[in-house]
Design an enzyme around this catalytic site. Structure first.
Site, PDB file in Angstrom:
ATOM      1  N   HIS A 122       0.558   9.376   1.163  1.00 18.25           N
ATOM      2  CA  HIS A 122       0.637  10.646   0.412  1.00 18.25           C
ATOM      3  C   HIS A 122       0.063  11.830   1.186  1.00 18.25           C
ATOM      4  O   HIS A 122       0.204  12.976   0.749  1.00 18.25           O
ATOM      5  CB  HIS A 122      -0.090  10.529  -0.929  1.00 18.25           C
ATOM      6  CG  HIS A 122       0.520   9.550  -1.881  1.00 18.25           C
ATOM      7  ND1 HIS A 122       1.856   9.596  -2.233  1.00 18.25           N
ATOM      8  CD2 HIS A 122      -0.011   8.488  -2.538  1.00 18.25           C
ATOM      9  CE1 HIS A 122       2.115   8.600  -3.075  1.00 18.25           C
ATOM     10  NE2 HIS A 122       1.006   7.912  -3.266  1.00 18.25           N
ATOM     11  N   ASP A 159       5.954   1.003  -1.439  1.00 19.28           N
ATOM     12  CA  ASP A 159       4.970   1.364  -2.466  1.00 19.28           C
ATOM     13  C   ASP A 159       5.714   1.966  -3.660  1.00 19.28           C
ATOM     14  O   ASP A 159       6.751   2.607  -3.490  1.00 19.28           O
ATOM     15  CB  ASP A 159       3.986   2.383  -1.875  1.00 19.28           C
ATOM     16  CG  ASP A 159       2.811   2.681  -2.786  1.00 19.28           C
ATOM     17  OD1 ASP A 159       1.726   2.115  -2.557  1.00 19.28           O
ATOM     18  OD2 ASP A 159       2.979   3.493  -3.735  1.00 19.28           O
ATOM     19  N   ASP A 243       1.985  -1.836  -5.610  1.00 13.64           N
ATOM     20  CA  ASP A 243       1.862  -1.348  -6.983  1.00 13.64           C
ATOM     21  C   ASP A 243       3.189  -1.334  -7.751  1.00 13.64           C
ATOM     22  O   ASP A 243       3.232  -0.912  -8.907  1.00 13.64           O
ATOM     23  CB  ASP A 243       1.179   0.030  -7.032  1.00 13.64           C
ATOM     24  CG  ASP A 243       1.608   0.949  -5.909  1.00 13.64           C
ATOM     25  OD1 ASP A 243       2.580   0.619  -5.184  1.00 13.64           O
ATOM     26  OD2 ASP A 243       0.971   2.010  -5.739  1.00 13.64           O
TER      27      ASP A 243
HETATM   28 ZN    ZN Z   1       1.294   3.700  -4.775  1.00 13.56          ZN
END
Ligand code: ZN
Length: 308
Positions: A122, A159, A243
């Site tokens: 990110h 992810d 996740d």
């Molecule tokens: Zn994540």
């Protein structure tokens, strides 16, 4: 050939406030789960400042250093914190992927997994966000291209959150194919198919909330794998977030542990077909401790079994 496990105890000194999902226990659970496996265990070096400056501008680095607290926490954004040990952890995380690229390209190991935190996908060019400080996957790609002279590198990010940072850092990099699958809608909100990079070299694969194995396989078999075959990367970087697991508290995809094994196995086969099996994988998210440990172990077991 072997699989390298690259990590450093400094990555356990990046401490987040109580109740924060990106916590020390994540890495502890992963390392415990990987203990029985036959791996080449490698201590992550600190990344050189020049490595960081390949992807982030100098003022960004000096701002982080200035913000680094002597005690307690400095809050960078709504959910990104610096503790006194965080910058060293981030330099180890970046150093781990740099080392992984060097070992894999040097033929020392077949592939490598960087068990590190803070995660990276990110972090944008000059913005830390979403628990991330340095863009480790993009850094690995740039290092392979600029330092090792590769002509084409691919990044696959599975992810559950969009790899907005990797996308931002490699937006104008024609030598890097970026493929990222993510639940949509979900934070950070980006990752639509029309976000395709300055050279059409970014492939965003949104997945609907509640979707599982069938939708994931359709997206990868229908879109991701053909793009990888057409691009012919010389190295595959994986942003390995866990996740999308059905037990994860931060998202609502329904991947099982076996789905992470399936996806990793397919990526290993593709890497074998395209780039002598050369893979560097780096840990991103995953917030249910048991699911994270099991899915990471399944991922690394596939790396160990991977064909050359
Ligand atoms: Zn994540």
């Amino acid at each position: 050939m072997t699989t390298a496990l690259i990590t450093h105890a400094d990555c356990l000194n990046h401490v987040t406030p109580d109740g924060h999902p990106e916590r020390v226990a994540r890495l502890e659970h992963i390392l415990h789960a990987l203990e029985p496996l036959d791996l080449r265990r490698v201590t992550a070096p600190m990344a050189a400042e020049d490595d960081i400056l390949r992807i982030h501008p100098a003022p960004y680095l000096s701002d982080l250093r200035r913000a680094s607290p002597a005690e307690g926490w400095a809050q960078i954004d709504g959910d990104t914190f610096l503790s006194p040990g965080s910058l060293d952890a981030a330099f180890r995380a970046a150093g781990a992927v740099v080392r992984g690229v060097g070992m894999v390209l040097g033929g020392e190991v077949q592939n490598a997994f960087a068990a590190v935190r803070p995660p990276g996908h990110h972090a944008e060019t000059d913005t830390a966000m979403g628990f991330c400080l340095f863009g480790n996957a993009a850094l690995a790609a740039k290092h392979a291209l600029d330092h090792h002279g590769l002509k084409r590198v691919a990044v696959v990010d599975f992810d559950v959150h969009h790899g907005n940072g990797t996308q931002d850092l490699l937006w104008d990099e024609p030598r890097a194919l970026v493929i990222t699958s993510q639940q949509m809608p979900l934070w950070p909100g980006s990752g639509r198919p029309d976000e395709d990079g300055a050279h059409g070299q970014i492939l965003n694969l949104p997945l609907a909330p509640g979707s599982g194995r069938a939708e994931m396989q359709a997206a990868y078999e229908g879109q991701a794998f053909p793009r990888l075959r057409a691009f012919k990367p010389e190295l595959l970087i994986i942003s390995a977030g866990f996740d999308a697991h059905q037990d994860d508290p931060l998202a609502s995809l329904n991947w099982a542990t076996a789905d992470f094994a399936w996806l990793t196995e397919q990526l290993c086969k593709l890497a074998s077909e395209l780039c002598q099996g050369r893979i560097v994988s780096t840990l991103e998210g995953g917030y249910d401790l048991n699911a994270l440990a099991a899915a990471t172990r399944a991922h690394v077991e596939e790396l160990i079994k991977a064909p050359a």
